[in-house]
Design an enzyme around this catalytic site. Structure first.
Site, short mmCIF file in Angstrom:
data_model
loop_
_atom_site.label_atom_id
_atom_site.label_comp_id
_atom_site.label_asym_id
_atom_site.label_seq_id
_atom_site.Cartn_x
_atom_site.Cartn_y
_atom_site.Cartn_z
N TRP A 122 -23.80 -34.63 -32.31
CA TRP A 122 -22.49 -35.09 -31.83
C TRP A 122 -21.58 -33.87 -31.71
O TRP A 122 -21.56 -33.02 -32.60
CB TRP A 122 -21.86 -36.09 -32.79
N GLU B 290 -25.37 -38.47 -29.50
CA GLU B 290 -24.33 -39.46 -29.81
C GLU B 290 -23.09 -39.26 -28.95
O GLU B 290 -22.50 -38.17 -28.94
CB GLU B 290 -23.95 -39.34 -31.29
N LYS C 282 -19.14 -40.73 -27.43
CA LYS C 282 -17.89 -41.25 -27.93
C LYS C 282 -17.06 -41.78 -26.78
O LYS C 282 -17.19 -41.30 -25.65
CB LYS C 282 -17.10 -40.16 -28.67
N ASP D 143 -22.83 -45.38 -32.33
CA ASP D 143 -21.93 -45.49 -33.47
C ASP D 143 -21.04 -46.70 -33.24
O ASP D 143 -20.35 -46.78 -32.22
CB ASP D 143 -21.10 -44.22 -33.62
N HIS E 88 -17.38 -46.11 -32.10
CA HIS E 88 -17.06 -45.27 -30.95
C HIS E 88 -16.89 -46.04 -29.65
O HIS E 88 -16.96 -45.45 -28.57
CB HIS E 88 -18.16 -44.22 -30.75
N HIS F 284 -25.27 -45.47 -36.15
CA HIS F 284 -24.30 -45.13 -37.18
C HIS F 284 -23.48 -46.40 -37.41
O HIS F 284 -22.65 -46.76 -36.58
CB HIS F 284 -23.41 -43.97 -36.74
N ASP G 178 -12.74 -46.20 -34.45
CA ASP G 178 -13.37 -45.08 -35.13
C ASP G 178 -12.65 -44.70 -36.42
O ASP G 178 -12.52 -43.52 -36.74
CB ASP G 178 -13.46 -43.87 -34.19
N ASP H 71 -13.65 -45.50 -39.35
CA ASP H 71 -14.67 -45.23 -40.36
C ASP H 71 -14.39 -45.89 -41.70
O ASP H 71 -14.53 -45.29 -42.76
CB ASP H 71 -14.85 -43.72 -40.55
N ASP I 176 -22.06 -44.51 -41.57
CA ASP I 176 -21.10 -43.49 -41.17
C ASP I 176 -19.68 -43.98 -41.49
O ASP I 176 -19.09 -44.74 -40.72
CB ASP I 176 -21.22 -43.17 -39.68
#
Length: 421
Positions: free
Chosen positions: A187, A228, A230, A261, A264, A288, A296, A298, A328
């Site tokens: 990434w 990866e 985004k 992810d 994302h 992820h 995002d 997280d 993640d």
């Protein structure tokens, strides 16, 4: 403390209830036991690593909170990871980054090689876990104007190309030493904050850089790369070089895994719907698993609707063998070790609940246009005693049942974490 005899009694009832639907709960637990969750090492130290821990986080990355006990050394991080692994059923994996190298002298990112990860390989052998890899393309002065592999400056690209090449050597080392496939996830933070004039050239430069990194062939029993994308990031709100479509095409054309992810994507998109669209064409997936409260952000993974859609898609479409599941997230407002445990156990719970369904019968009903049965059974399953099966799974794997694991976390806080500050 939960009594084992109560767990067994509840499981006996649950097993019978599921059997009435044609679901074998023992088989589901065996299936779940084979799924390895790749834990994210960066939850333990707020993504600072050990190469330049005082460097400001860049690349759109930020951590909230200052809960006591953050890991400051490799030994502290390893201790925290061990504690978490004892509270998560099964044997799993750990994702590392370039910045988590433990060299015998100060090294720059492009100098880090396999020898600098012997600490983690020895630890993994002791714990009985596998290792995955991530080259670090952030938190470094050579991230110039949010650009690395797509930079217009050849010297900048060459530096980061070397970082990528070294990460492949490291990932191959992991696979050879541990006898488990090591997924190497790429990434990068490249993009523009405001509207660019030229959208084509950065992507052409990125293709060339990636192709150079991946030119050397490695045994895919040891290592395989994942790429990866985004939607956007902080500082690259207007243009992301490595977009989802870019990496989807790159993965298919170059025989790489595509990393999805969960954080994302646009908040209204169903991430799980991407799997079946990619798998007929692609080599496989790296996930992820994150929780994007807004985008995002997280947050620690919980067993919410989004996670359930992800796990149901993987189980129902029989794609677990071609999918690598990684966590993640990083939250420093709570106990960092507990965050690992919550995230991993929630992911396992969601997988188990997805497995506890008469999937073949439901597929047959759907094929025969019996949508009434499909709806009725899937709704009834929501109130089936899945929790009793999960408790039995924990008991069988010698891990705490229910919230008993929290007592161990609180003790670890007193004995270890709170003494660090």
């Amino acid at each position: 403390m939960v009594k084992a005899e109560n767990v067994e009694k509840a499981y006996a009832v649950a097993k019978e209830r599921y059997a009435e639907l044609g679901v074998d709960t023992d088989a589901a637990m065996e299936q779940l036991k084979k799924v390895k969750i790749s834990m994210n090492c960066w939850q333990g130290d707020d993504l600072h690593g050990f190469l330049n821990p005082d460097q400001e986080l860049t690349g759109g990355i930020g951590v909230s909170g200052d809960y006591p006990g953050v890991a400051r050394t490799p030994d502290e991080l390893a201790s925290d990871l061990h504690e978490a692994l004892t509270l998560i059923p099964g044997k799993h994996k750990l994702q590392l980054h370039t910045i988590y190298a433990v060299p015998d002298r100060k090294k720059d990112f492009d100098e880090v090689g396999p020898e600098d990860f012997k600490y983690w390989v020895d630890w993994a052998k002791k714990e009985g876990v596998g290792l995955d890899m991530n080259p670090t393309f952030f938190s470094h002065p050579k991230v110039k104007y949010n650009f690395t592999l797509a930079s217009p400056e050849k010297a900048t690209r060459d530096y980061w190309i070397e970082v990528g090449k070294k990460s492949r050597e490291i990932s191959n080392y992991f696979g050879k030493e541990l006898g488990q496939l090591s997924v190497n996830n790429f990434w990068i933070p490249d993009g523009f904050k405001d509207n660019p004039i030229d959208k084509q050239s950065p992507r052409e430069r990125l293709i060339k850089s990636l192709d150079e990194i991946f030119a050397k062939k490695y045994d895919e029993n040891n290592t395989i790369e994942a790429v990866e994308g985004k939607l956007f990031g902080t500082g690259i709100e207007s243009y992301t070089v490595g977009s989802h479509l870019f990496y989807n095409n790159y993965a298919i054309s170059r025989g790489k895994l595509w990393t999805i992810d969960a954080g994302h994507w646009h908040p209204t998109e169903d991430v799980s719907d991407k799997f079946s669209a990619f798998m007929p064409f692609g080599k496989g997936l790296m996930l992820h698993v994150s929780r994007p409260v807004r985008w995002d952000s997280d947050h620690v993974v919980i067993m919410d609707d989004a996670l359930m859609r992800i796990t149901r898609s993987l189980v129902r479409d029989n794609e677990l063998d071609r999918t690598n599941i990684g966590l993640d997230f990083f939250d420093a407002t709570i106990n960092r070790v507990a965050a690992w445990v919550v995230g991993a156990r929630s992911t396992q719970k969601a997988l188990l609940q997805a497995m506890l369904a008469p999937i073949d019968q439901l597929k047959k009903a759907e094929l025969n246009y019996d949508f009434t049965t499909r709806l009725a059974v899937t709704e009834e399953l929501k109130s089936y005693p899945f929790g009793a099966v999960w408790d039995e799974f924990c008991l069988k794997n010698n891990t705490p049942v229910g919230t008993d694991w929290l007592d161990e976390i609180h003790q670890y806080e007193k004995d270890v974490l709170f003494k660090r500050n």
